[in-house]
Write a protein that holds these residues in place. Sequence first.
Motif, PDB file in Angstrom:
ATOM      1  N   TYR A   1       0.864  -1.179   0.000  1.00 44.05           N
ATOM      2  CA  TYR A   1       0.000   0.000   0.000  1.00 44.05           C
ATOM      3  C   TYR A   1       0.900   1.229   0.000  1.00 44.05           C
ATOM      4  CZ  TYR A   1      -3.226  -3.474   1.924  1.00 44.05           C
ATOM      5  OH  TYR A   1      -3.987  -4.590   2.139  1.00 44.05           O
TER       6      TYR A   1
ATOM      7  N   CYS B   1     -12.923   0.094  -0.807  1.00 50.64           N
ATOM      8  CA  CYS B   1     -11.643   0.004  -0.110  1.00 50.64           C
ATOM      9  C   CYS B   1     -11.698  -1.087   0.959  1.00 50.64           C
ATOM     10  CB  CYS B   1     -11.283   1.353   0.527  1.00 50.64           C
ATOM     11  SG  CYS B   1     -12.409   1.878   1.835  1.00 50.64           S
TER      12      CYS B   1
ATOM     13  N   VAL C   1      -4.989  -6.594   6.842  1.00 54.08           N
ATOM     14  CA  VAL C   1      -6.370  -6.290   6.469  1.00 54.08           C
ATOM     15  C   VAL C   1      -7.273  -6.664   7.645  1.00 54.08           C
ATOM     16  CG1 VAL C   1      -8.275  -6.841   4.903  1.00 54.08           C
ATOM     17  CG2 VAL C   1      -5.938  -6.656   4.007  1.00 54.08           C
TER      18      VAL C   1
ATOM     19  N   ILE D   1     -13.476  -5.647   1.585  1.00 54.49           N
ATOM     20  CA  ILE D   1     -13.964  -4.619   0.668  1.00 54.49           C
ATOM     21  C   ILE D   1     -15.328  -4.067   1.066  1.00 54.49           C
ATOM     22  CG2 ILE D   1     -15.069  -6.164  -0.986  1.00 54.49           C
ATOM     23  CD1 ILE D   1     -12.676  -3.381  -2.020  1.00 54.49           C
TER      24      ILE D   1
ATOM     25  N   MET E   1      -7.882  -4.778  -4.181  1.00 52.74           N
ATOM     26  CA  MET E   1      -8.503  -4.730  -2.850  1.00 52.74           C
ATOM     27  C   MET E   1      -9.703  -5.669  -2.775  1.00 52.74           C
ATOM     28  SD  MET E   1      -8.048  -0.873  -1.351  1.00 52.74           S
ATOM     29  CE  MET E   1      -8.811   0.025  -2.701  1.00 52.74           C
TER      30      MET E   1
ATOM     31  N   VAL F   1      -1.909   0.306  -4.956  1.00 54.18           N
ATOM     32  CA  VAL F   1      -2.153  -0.935  -4.222  1.00 54.18           C
ATOM     33  C   VAL F   1      -1.752  -2.053  -5.163  1.00 54.18           C
ATOM     34  CG1 VAL F   1      -3.875  -2.434  -3.146  1.00 54.18           C
ATOM     35  CG2 VAL F   1      -4.083   0.052  -2.913  1.00 54.18           C
TER      36      VAL F   1
END
Length: 145
Positions: free
Chosen positions: A6, A83, A66, A70, A40, A120
């Motif tokens: 990222y 995102c 994460v 999403i 993503m 990303v």
Amino acid sequence: MRYWLYKSEPATWSWEQQKAKGEAGEEWTGVRNYQARNFMREMKLGDRGFFYHSNEGKEVVGIVEVVKEIHPDSSADDPKWECVDIKAVMDVPEPVTLDRIKGEPALKNMVLVNNSRLSVQPVAEDEFRHVCEMGGVDPKTVMKS
């Protein structure tokens, strides 16, 4: 588990700001590139990644995870932009610069080397391990099986 990178300009969103969000993490907002958004969409809870300072520094400075898959990007008016949320896991003790990455033959196929504009991007497992080692991180402490 998959691995990612990222990119953020420190003046816009820095590693220190990311760490300050704690366990809850923060939305990775503002991505307006279809390919980056689609990456993503592939992310799952627990996937790990590098936090990379772009423009100033051009270096991997931290490791993130994460924490929310999403969802609509709260900074977008258009629902096509989505995102994930990420949280800081740990600092990279010796930040790994883009020049060092480009100088490593084992990393010659890394997306960062070949498409440095993508905000990303995926990172192969062996690339993730190699960059961790370059930065003074024991991969076993951050790579889940």
